[in-house]
Design an enzyme around this catalytic site. Structure first.
Site, PDB file in Angstrom:
ATOM      1  CE1 TYR A 154      -3.662   2.550   0.602  1.00 50.27           C
ATOM      2  CE2 TYR A 154      -2.413   3.252   2.531  1.00 50.27           C
ATOM      3  CZ  TYR A 154      -3.448   3.451   1.623  1.00 50.27           C
ATOM      4  OH  TYR A 154      -4.262   4.552   1.755  1.00 50.27           O
ATOM      5  CG  ASP A 171       5.935   3.850   0.636  1.00 44.23           C
ATOM      6  OD1 ASP A 171       6.233   4.558   1.617  1.00 44.23           O
ATOM      7  OD2 ASP A 171       4.756   3.667   0.262  1.00 44.23           O
ATOM      8  CE  LYS A 182       1.199   5.136   8.229  1.00 42.60           C
ATOM      9  NZ  LYS A 182       1.254   4.507   6.915  1.00 42.60           N
TER      10      LYS A 182
HETATM   11  C1  LIG Z   1       0.542   4.909   5.570  1.00 41.41           C
HETATM   12  C2  LIG Z   1       1.282   4.626   4.309  1.00 41.41           C
HETATM   13  C3  LIG Z   1       1.169   5.455   3.178  1.00 41.41           C
HETATM   14  C4  LIG Z   1       0.163   6.572   3.084  1.00 41.41           C
HETATM   15  O1  LIG Z   1       0.393   7.569   4.008  1.00 41.41           O
HETATM   16  P1  LIG Z   1      -0.833   8.560   4.395  1.00 41.41           P
HETATM   17  O2  LIG Z   1      -0.183   9.573   5.258  1.00 41.41           O
HETATM   18  O3  LIG Z   1      -1.861   7.708   5.066  1.00 41.41           O
HETATM   19  O4  LIG Z   1      -1.336   9.130   3.106  1.00 41.41           O
HETATM   20  C5  LIG Z   1       1.996   5.223   2.102  1.00 41.41           C
HETATM   21  N1  LIG Z   1       2.874   4.199   2.118  1.00 41.41           N
HETATM   22  C6  LIG Z   1       2.994   3.364   3.164  1.00 41.41           C
HETATM   23  C7  LIG Z   1       3.986   2.268   3.129  1.00 41.41           C
HETATM   24  C8  LIG Z   1       2.183   3.544   4.291  1.00 41.41           C
HETATM   25  O5  LIG Z   1       2.275   2.677   5.311  1.00 41.41           O
END
Ligand SMILES: *Cc1c(COP(=O)(O)O)cnc(C)c1O
Length: 446
Positions: free
Chosen positions: A142, A241, A273
């Site tokens: 994701y 990511d 995060k």
């Molecule tokens: C949480 C997450 C996102 C998206 O971040 P948001 O701040 O919720 O838009 C993208 N990539 C990874 C791996 C994530 O865990």
């Protein structure tokens, strides 16, 4: 019995779809009413009815230090009093980016407000830099709710993908290739067929959004090293990511556990995060020559009214400053204790389980076999997890309300919080055993 959470959930559902502002919060995957939280301190959540819970969500990752950490609260209060947004450059933006550059392999960084924005912008930049259009991603990874990344695998490994949700036009995913994770042959085949059209490959540095699925070894090196090499050989960018893993799995993130030792660097990295300290702050960055293509220096457009917001950067900077070696050592101690307690409880209750980790980030799959990819993750017993989740909640432990999420710990999880989790596990594991179906159920959506 109607509780304050029930009443608020009814009010919320009248005015907000599903009563929540992000789907997984709704408890759809486990049933029941989500707890409305009134306050949080250290490892503890307190709901509107006065119940307290050990928090193993930690805001889905950000709360590395625990809730209301004194240094973060002080930095935020000080920042708020100086005004909340100017739309001009500020010193703290520079300081936060410098702190991230010092801990990670990125040379330059642009701040944004969410992980979604970070991955969306990284992909635009990769396409603008390479002059190519195709993006490769992995099933079960994701990257936020970016149209082109909400794709599900097409019928064959090297065929283009279908939208993963209504509302995304086929034209948004027809340039996205979705491959099985940890499958080097699928990657080789995709690059053999489409290599000269691939702008970038994006992957979670270690997937956590299908539960934790660590990168496997490929011929003596990490899957990430293999991906970085493959991308370079074909002139594509490797986008790692680290929105979830960054500053959590190690002081830098997942890269600190593989690339730093193996001697490779991603071309672009996304963060979010933890780096926002509980505020909306995220970033994408990497090679200076690639970042130079971004406006105003280069032609690839990207912007944001609240990017580098002074309150968010103050919280992020205070969080990274406080994230010392002792913090990471404590995260490991807490995670070790919880993993051992969970394994013991499930074994005693006769529930098949596999616990997988990267650093202190781990998840419990209620399945027989180790999970290497999304297909494996989907074999987890979601009915058993639902029963387990509610038994834990009743005993004062708030797990993620989905079987396909990592359990997040913080450095504020003290021995009392850990004990409360360990005490709750045996009865909850027995509840899981009673509910176990062995069924194969699909993830209900993040
Ligand atoms: C949480 C997450 C996102 C998206 O971040 P948001 O701040 O919720 O838009 C993208 N990539 C990874 C791996 C994530 O865990």
């Amino acid at each position: 019995m109607t509780t304050g959470s029930d009443a608020l959930f009814a009010r919320a559902r009248a005015v907000t779809p599903g009563g929540v502002n992000s789907p997984v919060r709704a408890f759809n995957a486990v049933g029941g009413t989500p707890r409305f939280i009134a306050s949080a301190q250290g490892p503890w959540l307190t709901d509107v009815d006065g119940n307290t819970y050990v928090d193993l969500i930690c805001s889905w990752g950000p709360m590395l230090l625990g809730h209301a950490h004194p240094a973060v609260v002080a930095a935020v209060n000080e920042a708020v009093a100086r005004g909340t947004s100017y739309g001009t450059p500020t010193e703290n933006e520079v300081a936060l980016v410098e702190a991230i550059v010092a801990r990670t392999p990125v040379e330059q960084l642009r701040l944004v407000s969410s992980g979604t924005e970070a991955t969306m912008s990284a992909i635009r930049l990769a396409r603008g830099f390479t002059g190519r259009d195709v993006v490769v991603k992995f099933a079960g990874c994701y990257h936020g709710h970016v149209d082109s990344l909400l794709a599900s695998a097409g019928s064959g490994l090297t065929t283009f993908s279908l939208p993963g949700t209504p509302g995304v036009p086929a034209s948004s995913t027809e340039l996205t290739l979705v491959l099985p994770y940890n499958d080097p042959d699928a990657v080789r085949a995709a690059f053999a067929e489409h290599g000269d059209r691939i702008a970038c490959l994006i992957t979670e540095a270690a997937p956590g959004n299908m539960g934790v699925v660590p990168p496997a070894q490929v011929d003596g090196r990490s899957f990430n090293a293999f991906l970085a090499e493959t991308c370079r050989a074909h002139g594509a960018l490797f986008v790692s990511d680290e929105v979830m893993t960054g500053f959590r799995v190690s002081a830098s993130g997942q890269w600190g556990t593989d690339g730093a030792h193996e001697g490779w660097v991603p071309d672009l990295v996304t963060f979010g995060k933890v780096m926002g300290g509980g505020f909306p702050a995220a970033a994408f960055g990497g090679r200076a020559d690639v970042m130079a293509h971004l406006a105003p220096e280069g032609p690839v457009y990207q912007a944001g009214t609240l990017s580098g917001n002074p309150v968010a950067t103050a919280a992020g900077l205070a969080t990274l400053t406080a994230a010392t070696d002792e913090v990471y050592a404590r995260l490991d101690v807490v995670a070790d204790a919880l993993r051992a307690g969970a394994a013991e409880a499930f074994t005693a209750a006769g529930v098949p389980h596999v616990i997988q980790s990267t650093g202190s980030m781990f998840s419990v799959f209620l399945t027989e076999d180790p999970v290497h990819d999304f297909a494996g993750a989907q074999r987890t017993d979601t009915a058993a997890y639902g029963a387990f989740f509610h038994a834990m909640l009743d005993a004062g432990v708030h797990l993620p309300p989905s079987a396909f999420e990592a359990w997040f710990v913080s450095a504020s999880h003290d021995d009392r919080a850990v004990e409360q989790v360990l005490d709750a596990l045996p009865a909850a594991a027995r509840a899981a055993a009673r509910a176990a179906t062995g069924s194969t159920t699909r993830k209900a959506g993040a």
